[in-house]
Design a protein around this motif. Structure first.
Motif, PDB file in Angstrom:
ATOM      1  N   TYR A   1       0.432  11.234  -0.805  1.00 13.72           N
ATOM      2  CA  TYR A   1       0.518  12.499  -0.072  1.00 13.72           C
ATOM      3  C   TYR A   1       1.394  12.351   1.180  1.00 13.72           C
ATOM      4  CZ  TYR A   1      -0.616  16.650   2.583  1.00 13.72           C
ATOM      5  OH  TYR A   1      -0.501  17.805   3.310  1.00 13.72           O
ATOM      6  N   TRP A   2       1.180  11.287   1.915  1.00 13.48           N
ATOM      7  CA  TRP A   2       1.967  11.071   3.138  1.00 13.48           C
ATOM      8  C   TRP A   2       3.307  10.387   2.824  1.00 13.48           C
ATOM      9  CZ3 TRP A   2       0.460  13.740   7.166  1.00 13.48           C
ATOM     10  CH2 TRP A   2      -0.892  14.066   7.310  1.00 13.48           C
TER      11      TRP A   2
ATOM     12  N   ILE B   1       3.290   0.750   2.978  1.00 11.41           N
ATOM     13  CA  ILE B   1       3.128  -0.259   4.033  1.00 11.41           C
ATOM     14  C   ILE B   1       2.822  -1.604   3.374  1.00 11.41           C
ATOM     15  CG2 ILE B   1       1.784  -0.934   6.068  1.00 11.41           C
ATOM     16  CD1 ILE B   1       1.106   2.065   6.382  1.00 11.41           C
TER      17      ILE B   1
ATOM     18  N   THR C   1       1.360  -5.362   3.901  1.00 14.84           N
ATOM     19  CA  THR C   1       0.456  -6.074   4.811  1.00 14.84           C
ATOM     20  C   THR C   1      -0.219  -7.227   4.057  1.00 14.84           C
ATOM     21  OG1 THR C   1      -1.366  -5.789   6.368  1.00 14.84           O
ATOM     22  CG2 THR C   1      -1.523  -4.570   4.326  1.00 14.84           C
TER      23      THR C   1
ATOM     24  N   PRO D   1      -6.893  12.822   3.332  1.00 12.46           N
ATOM     25  CA  PRO D   1      -6.284  11.490   3.449  1.00 12.46           C
ATOM     26  C   PRO D   1      -5.711  11.222   4.846  1.00 12.46           C
ATOM     27  CG  PRO D   1      -5.504  12.620   1.479  1.00 12.46           C
ATOM     28  CD  PRO D   1      -6.243  13.627   2.289  1.00 12.46           C
ATOM     29  N   LEU D   2      -5.955  10.006   5.333  1.00 16.38           N
ATOM     30  CA  LEU D   2      -5.471   9.628   6.656  1.00 16.38           C
ATOM     31  C   LEU D   2      -4.215   8.767   6.520  1.00 16.38           C
ATOM     32  CD1 LEU D   2      -8.907   8.668   8.288  1.00 16.38           C
ATOM     33  CD2 LEU D   2      -7.743  10.882   8.352  1.00 16.38           C
ATOM     34  N   ARG D   3      -3.373   8.824   7.560  1.00 12.01           N
ATOM     35  CA  ARG D   3      -2.139   8.019   7.541  1.00 12.01           C
ATOM     36  C   ARG D   3      -2.463   6.610   8.018  1.00 12.01           C
ATOM     37  NH1 ARG D   3       2.842  11.322  10.070  1.00 12.01           N
ATOM     38  NH2 ARG D   3       3.942   9.598   9.080  1.00 12.01           N
ATOM     39  N   ALA D   4      -2.015   5.620   7.263  1.00 10.09           N
ATOM     40  CA  ALA D   4      -2.306   4.233   7.642  1.00 10.09           C
ATOM     41  C   ALA D   4      -1.344   3.728   8.721  1.00 10.09           C
ATOM     42  CB  ALA D   4      -2.212   3.338   6.414  1.00 10.09           C
ATOM     43  N   SER D   5      -0.209   4.433   8.875  1.00  9.28           N
ATOM     44  CA  SER D   5       0.815   3.962   9.814  1.00  9.28           C
ATOM     45  C   SER D   5       0.580   4.475  11.237  1.00  9.28           C
ATOM     46  CB  SER D   5       2.191   4.411   9.324  1.00  9.28           C
ATOM     47  OG  SER D   5       2.211   5.825   9.211  1.00  9.28           O
TER      48      SER D   5
ATOM     49  N   GLY E   1      -1.835  18.574   5.700  1.00 10.71           N
ATOM     50  CA  GLY E   1      -1.725  17.545   6.736  1.00 10.71           C
ATOM     51  C   GLY E   1      -0.519  17.822   7.621  1.00 10.71           C
ATOM     52  N   ILE E   2      -0.705  17.751   8.944  1.00 10.59           N
ATOM     53  CA  ILE E   2       0.417  18.016   9.850  1.00 10.59           C
ATOM     54  C   ILE E   2       1.353  16.803   9.832  1.00 10.59           C
ATOM     55  CG2 ILE E   2       1.051  18.396  12.278  1.00 10.59           C
ATOM     56  CD1 ILE E   2      -1.537  19.973  12.597  1.00 10.59           C
ATOM     57  N   GLY E   3       2.605  17.055   9.484  1.00 11.28           N
ATOM     58  CA  GLY E   3       3.598  15.979   9.409  1.00 11.28           C
ATOM     59  C   GLY E   3       3.814  15.492   7.994  1.00 11.28           C
ATOM     60  N   ALA E   4       3.139  16.117   7.030  1.00  8.19           N
ATOM     61  CA  ALA E   4       3.305  15.703   5.626  1.00  8.19           C
ATOM     62  C   ALA E   4       4.720  16.077   5.154  1.00  8.19           C
ATOM     63  CB  ALA E   4       2.273  16.382   4.752  1.00  8.19           C
TER      64      ALA E   4
ATOM     65  N   THR F   1      -4.609  11.440  12.705  1.00  9.87           N
ATOM     66  CA  THR F   1      -4.057  12.337  11.680  1.00  9.87           C
ATOM     67  C   THR F   1      -4.665  13.718  11.906  1.00  9.87           C
ATOM     68  OG1 THR F   1      -3.886  10.538  10.082  1.00  9.87           O
ATOM     69  CG2 THR F   1      -3.859  12.747   9.184  1.00  9.87           C
ATOM     70  N   GLN F   2      -3.813  14.739  11.746  1.00 10.14           N
ATOM     71  CA  GLN F   2      -4.306  16.116  11.915  1.00 10.14           C
ATOM     72  C   GLN F   2      -4.248  16.865  10.590  1.00 10.14           C
ATOM     73  OE1 GLN F   2      -1.837  17.425  15.349  1.00 10.14           O
ATOM     74  NE2 GLN F   2      -3.816  17.745  16.364  1.00 10.14           N
TER      75      GLN F   2
ATOM     76  N   ASN G   1      -7.438   4.738  -3.144  1.00 11.75           N
ATOM     77  CA  ASN G   1      -7.154   4.733  -1.701  1.00 11.75           C
ATOM     78  C   ASN G   1      -8.438   5.023  -0.931  1.00 11.75           C
ATOM     79  OD1 ASN G   1      -4.433   4.175  -0.978  1.00 11.75           O
ATOM     80  ND2 ASN G   1      -3.819   6.066  -2.023  1.00 11.75           N
TER      81      ASN G   1
ATOM     82  N   GLU H   1       4.123   7.302   2.238  1.00  8.92           N
ATOM     83  CA  GLU H   1       4.423   6.125   3.054  1.00  8.92           C
ATOM     84  C   GLU H   1       3.944   4.856   2.329  1.00  8.92           C
ATOM     85  OE1 GLU H   1       2.453   6.868   6.790  1.00  8.92           O
ATOM     86  OE2 GLU H   1       0.501   6.321   5.971  1.00  8.92           O
TER      87      GLU H   1
ATOM     88  N   PHE I   1      -5.820   0.333   2.745  1.00  2.00           N
ATOM     89  CA  PHE I   1      -6.249   0.366   4.138  1.00  2.00           C
ATOM     90  C   PHE I   1      -7.584   1.091   4.240  1.00  2.00           C
ATOM     91  CE2 PHE I   1      -1.813  -0.608   4.911  1.00  2.00           C
ATOM     92  CZ  PHE I   1      -1.913  -1.503   5.964  1.00  2.00           C
TER      93      PHE I   1
ATOM     94  N   HIS J   1       0.838  -1.203   0.000  1.00  2.00           N
ATOM     95  CA  HIS J   1       0.000   0.000   0.000  1.00  2.00           C
ATOM     96  C   HIS J   1       0.878   1.260   0.000  1.00  2.00           C
ATOM     97  CE1 HIS J   1      -3.324   2.653   1.005  1.00  2.00           C
ATOM     98  NE2 HIS J   1      -2.526   3.203   1.916  1.00  2.00           N
ATOM     99  N   HIS J   2       0.609   2.153  -0.939  1.00  2.00           N
ATOM    100  CA  HIS J   2       1.374   3.406  -1.004  1.00  2.00           C
ATOM    101  C   HIS J   2       0.412   4.586  -0.978  1.00  2.00           C
ATOM    102  CE1 HIS J   2       4.582   6.168  -1.978  1.00  2.00           C
ATOM    103  NE2 HIS J   2       3.791   6.697  -2.914  1.00  2.00           N
ATOM    104  N   ASN J   3       0.711   5.548  -0.080  1.00  2.00           N
ATOM    105  CA  ASN J   3      -0.059   6.786  -0.032  1.00  2.00           C
ATOM    106  C   ASN J   3       0.848   7.912  -0.485  1.00  2.00           C
ATOM    107  OD1 ASN J   3      -1.251   9.279   0.906  1.00  2.00           O
ATOM    108  ND2 ASN J   3      -2.634   8.031   2.144  1.00  2.00           N
TER     109      ASN J   3
END
Lengths: 306, 155
Positions: free
Chosen positions: A203-204, A208, A210, B73-77, B52-55, B81-82, B29, A206, B118, A199-201
């Motif tokens: 924007y973030w 993962i 799984t 978009p939310l972080r899956a890890s 997004g905070i931390g992007a 998320t903010q 996604n 990252e 996710f 899984h790749h996002n």
């Protein structure tokens, strides 16, 4: 003398209309003699002496009988002949034959690179060479890693069953050749899992890795079937089927619905194909023919009744 | 013969109806979709920036656009998320609010075409109240389907 006069009057009263009718008839015959010679004669069979109209022999169609009673016996005979020809085909017994088949379509496609496979053994009872209850039992599996996908779908080897019936439209012909329409109800209990999920996002930024562990699926579906079967050699025949299908019910899986259902195929599209090889065991030595006897002068000849 | 012709025609129609295609018409996604409201009615806001905070590189997801809805978009890890929603009030002045999502993640197989991803089960959404009046959670489970997940009511 009185009695003689009375008898004469009665005789005159009885014979006068006949004499008058005969006179009119002889006039009309004389005037239309050219026309009447061209028309065929209507002959109503009667018993001599009593003048009683004789009925035709048994097993004559009522419609033919109606024509017969009008007196047009030639027309009745012709109609009876046509009727007997149209009804002349082999009638098969309740238990005509029993067939075991193997659906090998997906086996061939799997060798050609298809990512999933269902194979089943089917049992068909041929009743009157018309109605054919069918039971199909099989196993299906899948393994698919799409080139542009981020997963590997694994459908574990799982069983399925279909039950239904066919109607053979070629029931007038030998059971060696079938063209049928049918319906099936299918069901399967199966297991599947999704491996190597990457899984790749964006924007973030990252990625993962799984997997989705083994999930239990249940599905119930319908099929509308059209197919043919042709005898190849002795008890062996080959056939194909085209199936239009749709899901009736399936259990809800929180981590996503299955891609492949054993016996149904993939969720995409609503069409499936089957190719079968069959082995047929006939239940009759020779076809029991109950053909309607062709009409002849003999069986339309009236039977005298006393 | 007439019957056979009708059957053949029906089969052709079935063939035409049965052709599926292999495209993904939903998102690739699982993305929560937030729509903007004021006094219960949908509104469009101008000069909106979301971040997004931390992007990586503190990059904006949307910058200075007129919006009536946006994905967040939310972080899956992580399990929260903010997001900052920023709006230009005047030419020089901006106001912003921070939305905090608390959730659990679960691996999810969307379809053969859209793939695996996710999904999120949102437990709670918190917000500051500079521009925003309240946040309403419409759908807890977020998948790749394009459906409204939260309503953001502005003052």
């Amino acid at each position: 003398m009185k009695h003689v006069m009375r008898l004469f009057l009665i005789a005159f009263a009885l014979l006068a209309p006949i004499w008058a009718h005969a006179a009119v008839a002889s006039d009309s015959v004389a005037s239309d003699s050219a026309a009447t010679t061209r028309q065929h004669r209507f002959i109503t069979p009667v018993k001599t002496k009593t003048n009683k109209v004789l009925p035709p022999s048994k097993d004559v169609d009522p419609k033919v009988l109606e024509v017969f009673l009008t007196g047009d016996t030639l027309k009745a005979l012709e109609q009876a002949r046509k009727d007997s020809i149209s009804r002349s085909y082999t009638r098969y017994p309740l238990l005509t034959d029993f067939t075991v088949g193997l659906n090998f379509a997906d086996m061939v496609l799997a060798i050609a690179g298809q990512d999933y496979m269902s194979a089943d053994v089917n049992f068909t009872l041929n009743m009157w060479n018309r109605l054919q209850p069918v039971l199909e039992v099989g196993l299906g599996r899948a393994k698919n890693t799409p080139e542009d996908g981020n997963y590997t779908y694994v459908g574990k080897l799982s069983p399925y069953m279909r039950i239904g019936a066919n109607y053979n439209f070629l029931f007038k012909h030998k059971p060696d050749y079938l063209f049928f329409l049918g319906a099936r109800l299918g069901g399967s209990l199966f297991k599947y899992q999704i491996q190597d999920i990457n899984h790749h996002n964006g924007y973030w930024d990252e990625t993962i890795k799984t997997e989705i562990t083994t999930q239990n699926g249940r599905a119930l579906w319908y099929e509308a079937v059209a197919g043919m079967r042709v005898k190849i050699w002795k008890p062996i025949s080959l056939g194909w089927q085209i199936k239009f299908h749709g899901l009736i019910k399936e259990n809800t899986v929180s981590q996503g619905q299955p891609w492949f259902i054993p016996g149904y195929g993939t969720r995409r599209g609503s069409l499936a194909f089957a190719f079968n090889i069959y082995y047929t065991i006939p239940f009759y030595k020779t076809a029991s023919t109950q053909e309607t006897k062709p009409a002849t002068d003999a069986n339309l000849t009236p039977t005298p009744q006393n | 013969m007439k019957h056979l012709l009708s059957i053949a025609l029906a089969l052709l129609l079935m063939l035409a109806a049965a052709c599926g295609d292999s495209s993904c018409y939903d998102n690739g996604n699982a993305l929560p979709l937030a729509r903007f409201y004021r006094d219960g009615k949908k509104i469009t806001l101008s000069n909106v920036t979301t971040r997004g905070i931390g992007a990586p590189n503190d990059s904006a997801y949307v910058k200075g656009k007129s919006l009536s809805e946006t994905y967040l978009p939310l972080r899956a890890s992580t399990t929260s998320t903010q997001w900052i929603i920023e709006m230009a009030v005047t030419n020089d002045d901006t106001m912003s609010d921070t939305l905090t999502f608390h959730y659990t993640t679960v691996p999810y197989f969307a379809s053969a075409e859209c793939g695996a991803m996710f999904a999120f089960n949102i437990d709670k959404v918190e917000t500051t109240r500079n521009l925003i009046d309240s946040v309403e959670l419409v759908q807890r489970k977020v998948t790749n389907l394009i459906t409204e997940s939260i309503k953001i009511h502005f003052q």
